[in-house]
Write a protein that holds these residues in place. Structure first.
Motif, short mmCIF file in Angstrom:
data_model
loop_
_atom_site.label_atom_id
_atom_site.label_comp_id
_atom_site.label_asym_id
_atom_site.label_seq_id
_atom_site.Cartn_x
_atom_site.Cartn_y
_atom_site.Cartn_z
N PRO A 56 21.15 7.82 1.96
CA PRO A 56 21.13 6.51 1.30
C PRO A 56 21.16 6.61 -0.23
O PRO A 56 20.66 7.58 -0.82
CB PRO A 56 19.81 5.89 1.76
CG PRO A 56 19.46 6.62 3.00
CD PRO A 56 19.99 8.01 2.83
N ASP A 57 21.71 5.57 -0.85
CA ASP A 57 21.74 5.47 -2.30
C ASP A 57 20.33 5.22 -2.84
O ASP A 57 19.96 5.74 -3.88
CB ASP A 57 22.69 4.33 -2.70
CG ASP A 57 23.06 4.36 -4.17
OD1 ASP A 57 23.49 5.43 -4.65
OD2 ASP A 57 22.91 3.32 -4.83
N VAL A 58 19.57 4.40 -2.12
CA VAL A 58 18.19 4.10 -2.50
C VAL A 58 17.39 3.79 -1.24
O VAL A 58 17.92 3.25 -0.27
CB VAL A 58 18.12 2.91 -3.51
CG1 VAL A 58 18.56 1.62 -2.86
CG2 VAL A 58 16.74 2.77 -4.12
N VAL A 59 16.11 4.15 -1.27
CA VAL A 59 15.20 3.88 -0.15
C VAL A 59 13.86 3.40 -0.73
O VAL A 59 13.35 3.99 -1.67
CB VAL A 59 14.93 5.14 0.71
CG1 VAL A 59 13.91 4.85 1.81
CG2 VAL A 59 16.22 5.68 1.30
N PHE A 60 13.33 2.34 -0.14
CA PHE A 60 11.97 1.88 -0.43
C PHE A 60 11.20 1.91 0.88
O PHE A 60 11.77 1.58 1.93
CB PHE A 60 11.97 0.44 -0.96
CG PHE A 60 12.39 0.30 -2.38
CD1 PHE A 60 11.45 0.19 -3.39
CD2 PHE A 60 13.74 0.29 -2.73
CE1 PHE A 60 11.84 0.06 -4.71
CE2 PHE A 60 14.14 0.15 -4.04
CZ PHE A 60 13.19 0.04 -5.04
N HIS A 61 9.92 2.29 0.82
CA HIS A 61 9.10 2.21 2.04
C HIS A 61 7.71 1.72 1.70
O HIS A 61 7.28 1.78 0.55
CB HIS A 61 9.09 3.52 2.82
CG HIS A 61 8.28 4.63 2.21
ND1 HIS A 61 6.91 4.65 2.19
CD2 HIS A 61 8.67 5.77 1.62
CE1 HIS A 61 6.48 5.75 1.61
NE2 HIS A 61 7.54 6.45 1.24
N ASP A 62 7.03 1.24 2.71
CA ASP A 62 5.67 0.74 2.56
C ASP A 62 4.74 1.89 2.22
O ASP A 62 4.88 3.00 2.76
CB ASP A 62 5.24 0.06 3.86
CG ASP A 62 3.87 -0.59 3.74
OD1 ASP A 62 3.69 -1.41 2.82
OD2 ASP A 62 2.99 -0.27 4.54
N ILE A 63 3.78 1.66 1.33
CA ILE A 63 2.83 2.69 0.94
C ILE A 63 1.94 3.07 2.12
O ILE A 63 1.68 4.25 2.37
CB ILE A 63 1.94 2.20 -0.23
CG1 ILE A 63 2.80 1.97 -1.47
CG2 ILE A 63 0.83 3.20 -0.52
CD1 ILE A 63 2.06 1.28 -2.60
N ILE A 64 1.49 2.09 2.89
CA ILE A 64 0.56 2.34 3.99
C ILE A 64 1.29 2.76 5.26
O ILE A 64 0.86 3.65 5.98
CB ILE A 64 -0.31 1.09 4.25
CG1 ILE A 64 -1.16 0.80 3.01
CG2 ILE A 64 -1.19 1.28 5.48
CD1 ILE A 64 -1.84 -0.54 3.01
N ASN A 65 2.41 2.11 5.56
CA ASN A 65 3.21 2.41 6.75
C ASN A 65 4.58 2.93 6.30
O ASN A 65 5.54 2.16 6.26
CB ASN A 65 3.38 1.15 7.61
CG ASN A 65 2.07 0.61 8.09
OD1 ASN A 65 1.31 1.31 8.73
ND2 ASN A 65 1.80 -0.65 7.78
N PRO A 66 4.70 4.22 5.98
CA PRO A 66 5.95 4.73 5.42
C PRO A 66 7.16 4.65 6.35
O PRO A 66 8.28 4.82 5.89
CB PRO A 66 5.63 6.18 5.06
CG PRO A 66 4.37 6.51 5.75
CD PRO A 66 3.66 5.23 6.05
N THR A 67 6.95 4.37 7.63
CA THR A 67 8.11 4.22 8.52
C THR A 67 8.75 2.84 8.40
O THR A 67 9.81 2.61 8.97
CB THR A 67 7.73 4.47 9.99
OG1 THR A 67 6.77 3.49 10.40
CG2 THR A 67 7.18 5.87 10.19
N GLU A 68 8.14 1.94 7.65
CA GLU A 68 8.73 0.64 7.34
C GLU A 68 9.55 0.83 6.08
O GLU A 68 9.01 1.25 5.05
CB GLU A 68 7.65 -0.41 7.12
CG GLU A 68 6.79 -0.65 8.34
CD GLU A 68 5.61 -1.58 8.06
OE1 GLU A 68 5.52 -2.16 6.96
OE2 GLU A 68 4.77 -1.71 8.97
N ASN A 69 10.85 0.56 6.14
CA ASN A 69 11.67 0.86 4.97
C ASN A 69 12.89 -0.04 4.86
O ASN A 69 13.29 -0.69 5.82
CB ASN A 69 12.10 2.33 5.01
CG ASN A 69 12.90 2.66 6.23
OD1 ASN A 69 14.05 2.26 6.35
ND2 ASN A 69 12.30 3.38 7.17
#
Length: 182
Positions: A56-69
């Motif tokens: 991916p060009d960019v990825v953001f994920h949740d701090i607490i639940n890193p599998t949420e992105n």
């Protein structure tokens, strides 16, 4: 009488507080812009950008639940091709689901749930796609937005474990709808 009124107010306040914590409230969103590639989107508050070297060009994920992105993938397409020339929403959604399965080495079962064509006021066509994915670690829910611009296919994907889908559905739907390529 005053004790009874105070107790009753306490019960109502507690019930209201529990309702507010139940997860039905939408998550607020923050804005991200990549002016070099020419796209922007909104992502949930409390998520952070993750450095990735490939994919991916960019990825953001949740701090607490890193599998949420959420992520953006930019892929070349044949010069002059439009999104519609790649196929209709269902056909493109199906092709993307097959590429997801192949990239995962066949370890994912991806089902296209819905596919729709959305045209903006500026005349840009986006395909909004919804997937259910089964992996060895559990079921996931994905929403995606795809558009072809400047000889590239831009795909914005939001992915969460199925157990969290109900809580995040409204926010992720807004996030996917915010994706814009200029």
């Amino acid at each position: 009488m005053l004790k009874r009124l105070t107790a009753l107010m306490f019960v109502f306040a507690t019930m209201f507080g529990l309702q507010a914590c139940s997860g039905s409230a939408p998550v607020s969103l923050l804005d991200y812009t990549n002016s070099f590639q020419g796209y922007q989107f909104s992502y949930p508050t409390g998520w952070i950008e993750v450095n990735v070297s490939e994919g991916p060009d960019v990825v953001f994920h949740d701090i607490i639940n890193p599998t949420e992105n959420v992520s953006v993938v930019v892929s070349p397409v044949a010069e002059g091709k439009t999104l519609e020339e790649l196929g209709g929403p269902t056909e493109v959604g199906y092709k993307l689901s097959k590429s997801i399965t192949e990239m995962a080495g066949g370890s994912r079962d991806v089902e296209l749930v819905s596919a729709q064509n959305v045209e903006t006021a500026e005349g840009k066509t986006y395909y909004i796609l919804e997937y259910l994915t089964k992996t060895s670690t559990g079921a996931r829910h994905n929403l995606a937005s795809a558009i072809v611009r400047r000889g590239q296919l831009f795909t914005y994907n939001a992915s969460v474990p199925e157990a969290r889908w109900k809580r995040l559905k409204a926010s992720l739907t807004r996030s996917v709808a915010s994706f814009s390529v200029y």
